[in-house]
Design an enzyme around this catalytic site. Structure first.
Site, PDB file in Angstrom:
ATOM      1  N   GLY A   1       0.826  -1.197   0.000  1.00 41.37           N
ATOM      2  CA  GLY A   1       0.000   0.000   0.000  1.00 41.37           C
ATOM      3  C   GLY A   1       0.861   1.247   0.000  1.00 41.37           C
ATOM      4  O   GLY A   1       1.907   1.298  -0.651  1.00 41.37           O
ATOM      5  N   GLY A   2       0.423   2.250   0.746  1.00 42.94           N
ATOM      6  CA  GLY A   2       1.125   3.532   0.781  1.00 42.94           C
ATOM      7  C   GLY A   2       2.556   3.388   1.242  1.00 42.94           C
ATOM      8  O   GLY A   2       3.437   4.142   0.821  1.00 42.94           O
TER       9      GLY A   2
ATOM     10  N   GLY B   1      24.441   8.345 -31.390  1.00 45.64           N
ATOM     11  CA  GLY B   1      24.011   9.145 -30.247  1.00 45.64           C
ATOM     12  C   GLY B   1      24.495   8.549 -28.941  1.00 45.64           C
ATOM     13  O   GLY B   1      24.798   9.257 -27.979  1.00 45.64           O
ATOM     14  N   ALA B   2      24.611   7.236 -28.915  1.00 49.09           N
ATOM     15  CA  ALA B   2      25.045   6.580 -27.690  1.00 49.09           C
ATOM     16  C   ALA B   2      26.459   7.023 -27.314  1.00 49.09           C
ATOM     17  O   ALA B   2      26.798   7.098 -26.141  1.00 49.09           O
ATOM     18  CB  ALA B   2      24.973   5.077 -27.853  1.00 49.09           C
TER      19      ALA B   2
END
Lengths: 573, 695
Positions: A224-225, A471-472
């Site tokens: 949960g939280g 780009g790498a």
């Protein structure tokens, strides 16, 4: 400083009573302590009627009860699950007799749903144990340990308040916080007070982020939280088979999506360390986890005001690593293990890998160079990207993909926040193509890694071992992104793309493709084009890599670089 | 912004198929200086790889001869290539494409102008066709003449020749066996046990022992397959198997002028699967008369085939010192260094001189037995699996024990740190030879050398070797070729610690743990708190031992197992070798783990508290291994005998894996139905790869 003084004073009181703190320290294992304590309590009651316990006696009684946790039956149950109690964990994590406990007297304030009676029955129990001024290998830190034997470790308002207090202290002093999580979730009986408690913790996690290192070790359920606190901390470690992290458990999942799934499959250590990437490492059991956490802790600085720690080093900083001369295979499509390069270069082969089972095509982790902590980022040619595994045959080397970009980016930002130099080993043929990646947002996620490297102001040393394409190449801590020292091995190939693809574009329609490829290889499949432009500072013999990195780090320790003032940057999340 | 690209060619094209020339000028000068001693060849090509290529190059350098190395593409940065003056790539990794590729090697000889070829051992060393082709081109083969190779290379013919030369031979069938049924019949005639072996074989390949008809059939099949794949010749023969014999061989050296010498014996009885592991010279077993009788018969045989060059006559010797001719190896043997140690001769040098046509320099009475030499073969293999199944990997750390103060340690190796041990070639890492005035001295040095040998990255057999050379039976000389199965009937399980040694080991581990823990505190800013008293638990195998350590300076007083051990030493934690003194005795400790981070595995140290709490930790359920078959070693799947749905009986063959030219049959451990088959014939598998799942 309230909590601090309380702790000090209470210790003094005990000493005055001639009940040595040491003896209560020896009885801190509830398992041993509980029966003894009960008899002694009994004996005391012969002398004093219940209403006439002196304050001193009441302090003593409360302290003993607190040390006993949720009682022997619950402690046994905890052991039966293969888990240790909150106190046992703390004893193992911290140096012997090095801790100061705080807030032992805090109790919950809820009286609904029979909690009042419960409170009377088990008197007052701290649901979470705090240690103030704790020490691991003589380094101080703050830590809390949730006690599953008391109300299943569920989070009450008081429980949260104690955690917040410790975090505030840690922020004031500038020391790391380690949380040992073992909690069933919010205390439903307390309603919104428990939720408020979570939010208070979250806020502190966020405020502390980048100021002090925060580590969560999940040692039981965390649902949960509650899961968001570990998620906000810098590192989340898990214990195999006994820890779970999920937003909603298998029952709710079944009722909402009609999926049948076990706790382990939904949020076990294996899931989070290999599929979701939520956790950074999984350990065999409680003991293994805590002892490894001790080792891990020695890599970290205490806060963002401290430099990367330097430990005594026995490995010569000028050691030549001959085995690296032959590690990159002659065929440029053949795989090799980047971990071998990393382990051979760093001090004593000691490399603490972060997320070893997630996005294995990038390797990140901590090591030391001449004693100084460094962060290591390396492409892993041995592993095809997760998605490529389904293709047969898989490409023999790895590309950057969504998962590896995010994994790398988060690690680089941690190092940058805490003054840890970054060493990057590059062998990357590009970003992974394909619809799955494009639809998944490789552009957005790839940009994170680019952003992280560009923004980092810590010393950055880059070694191109083989391919640095497209780009790498730019992304992987290139000179253009303020790399301080960029080296290439003689096997490096820095180019826009590999020979085959390039030739198809440059020499479209030319008959003799093979010849064109050979020409391209001759021209670009080597480190010279980058070296003549100064984009790599030198072409080095692989065996000298360690020596050069060590001497560069010595000089770069004086590096001071500041980014323009801003409220905060806007990393493409 | 490029995507994924697969560059073709790359550096492969640049580096292969070319040769390089270096230091030519220097070599010429050395040549001029040496040439008047005894001129042999200007340039020799070594048609081999690894340690033997390096060994030959060393002698060539000493004699001022230029050297040419040949290599496969994966070997292009191997040590022998770096050592040689020139190197030629002769093909791709598989031996049949490179080191057995006669066309490419002949081309290399032509291109480099080599006048002679040293074949080393294995590969083309006993290949008559190669010797013929060399002769046709006028290139000297450094080895015996073709007719001797031919005569001795065939086990059937060699036995007939030996008989004729009045050499003692083993009773057996003197002819080629054609079928499994014929093999069974012959075996019954000779009487079990029998040995089935490849006619063209050697080195234990294509060799099987059979104790009954069933094993004869199976052995026939495996041996013929192995013989085919190793030697390209599947002819087999059968002979009486002499139980519990010693394997003792005589080194002979002959020239082209009819002179022959015997250079004493080598004791090679310590074997596993008919491959030698530890050798020594001389043998503890032979008296001077037997030695002389064996030597003289060996020389008779050599003369009978007009042998020239170095060769080895192998004998089986039974407990009554009867000896039988086994075979003659017409090449330099792997274990030749021990003979060199005790005789002072350089066998490679002698081979080169003889090949050039020189007469032998020595007479039989000049051949001494000086001292004692022992050789351990260091293999990349797992000694816990049938005394050694091949292992592969990269030598991430490698340090030969040459730091020892005495000079009587010789390491013949052809690898270095960073080298790959691949599935293509023999898994031998090196030959470790120690020499001493007495056997005891040689053995003590061997023990020391093994302790100081650092090998990381591949599994190796040093633990087994150390166990052999320190075993009371070995020390007393009571050995036979069955030594290993007799001493370790259930397989080698590692060193069994007796109480005193265990105490020492526990104490060393505890002292080391304390050192590592204290070092963790030595971070720049805070001042470490010196702690002098530690309560620990050392886990060793199943046991957990409580230990108390009191540290003062570099001395650790360790209370353990009811005794006190004093450990002292100042350690460099980065070094793989940690010298320490235990109760005043110097010992060498090697830590195998990659790091000192704690480990709850077989051997680890925990604080007392952690050990207590560790008892609460749940047992991890191990994988059920009875229903899965994993490859015990890296290799190639040769045959798969089952398919999904088949029912296999216990002990039934499931598949055959070939590794390092050895075929290994994998069998079912229980009766079960085959659930799935995860590999197919021809596929390469790694160690631990899943092959077959049973239900």
């Amino acid at each position: 400083m309230a909590a601090f003084s309380v702790a000090r004073r209470s210790r003094g009181l005990i000493n005055g009573l001639k009940v040595s703190f040491r003896s209560s320290g020896q009885l801190k294992h509830g398992a041993v302590a509980a029966p003894l304590l009960q008899t002694s309590l009994h004996r005391d009651s012969r002398w004093y009627s219940a209403g006439h316990l002196s304050v001193k006696e009441r302090i003593e009684a409360k302290r003993r009860a607190a040390l006993a946790g949720g009682g022997q039956a619950r402690i046994d149950a905890q052991h039966k699950r293969g888990k240790l109690t909150a106190r046992e964990r703390i004893d193992l994590l911290l140096d012997t007799d090095s801790f100061v406990e705080t807030d032992m007297f805090v109790e919950h304030r809820c009286s609904d749903f029979g909690m009042e009676q419960d409170k009377n029955k088990v008197t007052h129990l701290p649901e979470v144990i705090f240690y103030f001024f704790n020490i691991i290998f003589c380094l101080c830190l703050f830590c809390f340990s949730q006690d599953f034997t008391v109300f299943g470790g569920s989070l009450s308002g008081a429980h949260a308040q104690k955690i917040c207090k410790i975090m505030d202290q840690a922020m004031k002093v500038g020391a790391p916080v380690i949380g040992l999580n073992d909690s069933g979730g919010a205390r439903i009986q307390e309603g919104v007070e428990s939720l408020a408690g979570y939010a208070d913790i979250f806020l502190r996690n966020v405020m502390a982020s980048g100021v002090i290192p925060q580590i969560s070790l999940i040692m039981g359920p965390c649902a949960g939280g509650a899961v968001y606190s570990p998620a906000l901390t810098d590192f989340t470690f898990m214990v195999k088979d006994t820890s779970y992290l999920f937003i909603t458990g298998p029952d709710v999942v079944k009722s909402v999506t009609n999926e049948d799934v076990t706790q382990e499959e939904l949020g076990g250590a294996k899931t989070h360390t290999s599929v979701s990437g939520v956790a950074h490492h999984a350990f065999e059991n409680d003991v293994d986890a805590l002892l490894n956490l001790r080792e891990f802790f020695t890599f970290l600085p205490l806060s963002n005001q401290d430099p990367a720690p330097i430990r005594e080093c026995h490995d010569p900083s000028d050691r030549l690593v001959r085995s690296l001369e032959t590690i990159v295979p002659l065929e440029s499509t053949k795989a090799y293990d980047m971990l071998e390069i990393i382990k051979a270069i760093v001090d004593e082969k000691d490399f603490f890998e972060i997320m070893p089972n997630y996005a294995k095509n990038i390797v990140v982790g901590f090591a030391r160079m001449n004693g100084r902590t460094v962060g290591i980022v390396g492409n892993q040619p041995k592993v095809a990207s997760d998605e490529y595994v389904v293709l047969t045959p898989p490409p023999p080397f790895c590309c950057l993909d969504i998962n590896s970009s995010v994994k790398g980016a988060r690690f680089v930002r941690f190092c940058d926040a805490f003054n840890i130099p970054i060493i990057t080993f590059v062998d990357v043929p590009g970003f992974l193509p394909g619809t799955a990646q494009e639809y998944g947002g490789i552009i957005r996620h790839g940009a994170k890694l680019l952003f992280a490297f560009a923004e980092a102001t810590v010393p950055k040393i880059t070694i191109i071992t083989r391919k640095a394409y497209g780009g790498a190449y730019d992304v992987m801590s290139s000179k253009h992104l303020r790399g301080d020292v960029n080296y290439a091995w003689p096997t490096a190939e820095v180019a826009v793309m590999g020979a085959k693809g390039a030739v198809q574009i440059i020499f479209r329609g030319k008959d003799n493709q093979a010849e064109a490829e050979a020409e391209y290889v001759e021209k670009f499949a080597n480190p010279f084009p980058a070296a003549v432009r100064g984009f790599v500072d030198d072409i080095i013999e692989p065996s000298t890599t360690r020596k050069l990195i060590c001497s560069n780090l010595e000089v770069l320790a004086r590096k001071k670089q500041v980014n323009p003032w801003k409220k905060h940057a806007n990393i493409p999340l | 912004w490029g995507g994924l690209e697969v560059p073709l060619g790359g550096r492969v094209g640049k580096q292969s198929c070319c040769f390089r020339v270096k230091n030519v000028l220097v070599k010429l000068m050395i040549n001029l200086l040496i040439c008047f001693s005894s001129q042999t060849f200007d340039k020799i090509l070594i048609a081999n790889r690894g340690e033997i290529a390096c060994r030959v190059i060393k002698t060539c350098k000493k004699m001022g001869i230029q050297t040419v190395a040949v290599h496969s593409d994966v070997d292009s940065s191997a040590v022998h290539v770096k050592m040689a003056d020139e190197a030629v790539c002769v093909g791709s990794a598989p031996t049949s494409k490179s080191y057995l590729n006669m066309d490419a090697i002949m081309d290399a000889i032509r291109v480099t102008g080599a006048q002679a070829v040293h074949p080393g051992y294995g590969f083309l060393s006993e290949n008559k066709d190669f010797a013929k082709r060399l002769a046709a081109e006028g290139v000297t083969f450094i080895g015996p003449d073709t007719h001797a190779i031919l005569a001795m290379g065939d086990k059937i013919e060699s036995k007939l020749i030996a008989k004729a030369a009045k050499v003692n031979t083993i009773p057996g069938f003197d002819g080629v066996v054609k079928t499994a049924e014929e093999a069974v019949k012959i075996a019954q005639d000779i009487g079990y046990p029998v040995m089935i072996k490849a006619s063209a074989g050697g080195g234990g390949k294509g060799m099987r022992i059979a104790w009954n008809d069933e094993e004869t059939r199976e052995g026939f099949r495996f041996s013929s397959q192995e013989a085919e794949s190793s030697f390209g010749d599947d002819r087999l023969l059968i002979e009486k198997y002499i139980d519990n014999p010693r394997h003792i061989e005589i080194q002979v050296l002959a020239d082209k002028h009819g002179n022959a010498l015997w250079l004493n014996e080598r004791e090679c009885s310590i074997q596993r699967r008919n491959q030698k592991v530890v050798e020594e010279a001389p043998s503890t077993f032979l008296d001077q008369d037997t030695r002389q009788a064996m030597g003289e018969q060996a020389v008779q045989l050599a003369k009978a085939v007009q042998y020239s060059s170095a060769g080895t006559v192998e004998f089986l010797v039974d407990s009554k010192k009867n000896f039988y001719f086994l075979e003659m190896n017409t090449r330099l043997q792997v274990e030749h260094p021990i003979t060199e140690c005790i005789t002072g001769l350089d066998l490679v040098e002698q081979m080169i001189r003889v090949a050039k046509g020189y007469r032998l320099q020595h007479k039989q009475e000049d051949i001494p037995i000086n001292g004692w030499a022992i050789e351990s073969r260091i293999y990349a293999e797992d000694p816990y699996k049938s005394f050694g199944l091949p292992s592969i990997g990269r030598l991430s750390e490698y340090q030969e024990p040459l730091n020892l103060k005495n000079v009587s340690v010789r390491v013949d190796s052809g690898i270095e740190e960073g080298s790959d041990i691949s599935i293509y070639y023999d898994p031998m890492i090196s030959k470790l030879v120690t020499y001493g005035a007495t056997r005891g001295e040689a053995l003590a040095r061997m023990e020391d050398a093994l302790d100081n040998y650092v090998i990381r990255g591949v599994t190796h057999n040093i633990s087994l070797l150390r166990e052999i050379i320190t075993h009371p039976r070995f020390i007393s000389g009571d050995i036979s070729t069955n030594f290993l199965p007799e001493v370790y009937p259930d397989g080698f399980k590692g060193h069994q610690l007796e109480a005193g040694k265990r105490r020492e080991l526990l104490a060393s581990a505890a002292a080391l743990y304390v050192t590592v823990q204290l070092r963790s505190q030595k971070v720049l800013s805070p001042t470490p708190v010196e702690r002098s008293h530690w309560e620990l638990c050392v886990q060793l195998g199943e046991g957990c031992y409580a230990v108390e350590v009191v540290k003062s300076g570099n001395v650790y007083n360790v209370e353990v197992d009811g005794g006190t051990v004093e450990v002292s030493g100042q350690w460099n934690l980065a070094s793989p070798l940690l010298p320490l003194s235990i109760n005043g005795t110097q010992r060498m400790l090697q830590v195998n783990a990659n790091t000192y981070t704690h480990n709850l595995g077989f051997f680890g140290v925990l604080s007392k508290l952690a050990a207590q709490l560790n008892s609460y930790m749940p047992e991890k359920v191990p994988e059920d291994t009875s229903s899965i078959l994993r490859s015990p070693m890296p290799g190639t799947v040769v045959a798969m005998s089952v398919k999904p749905g088949d029912t296999v009986a216990e002990g039934q063959e499931i598949c055959v894996i070939e590794a390092m030219k050895m075929q290994n049959s994998l069998t079912a451990v229980k009766q079960a139905k085959v659930k799935s088959v995860q590999c197919k014939p021809g596929e390469t598998v790694g160690e631990g790869d899943l092959l077959v799942e049973l239900e």
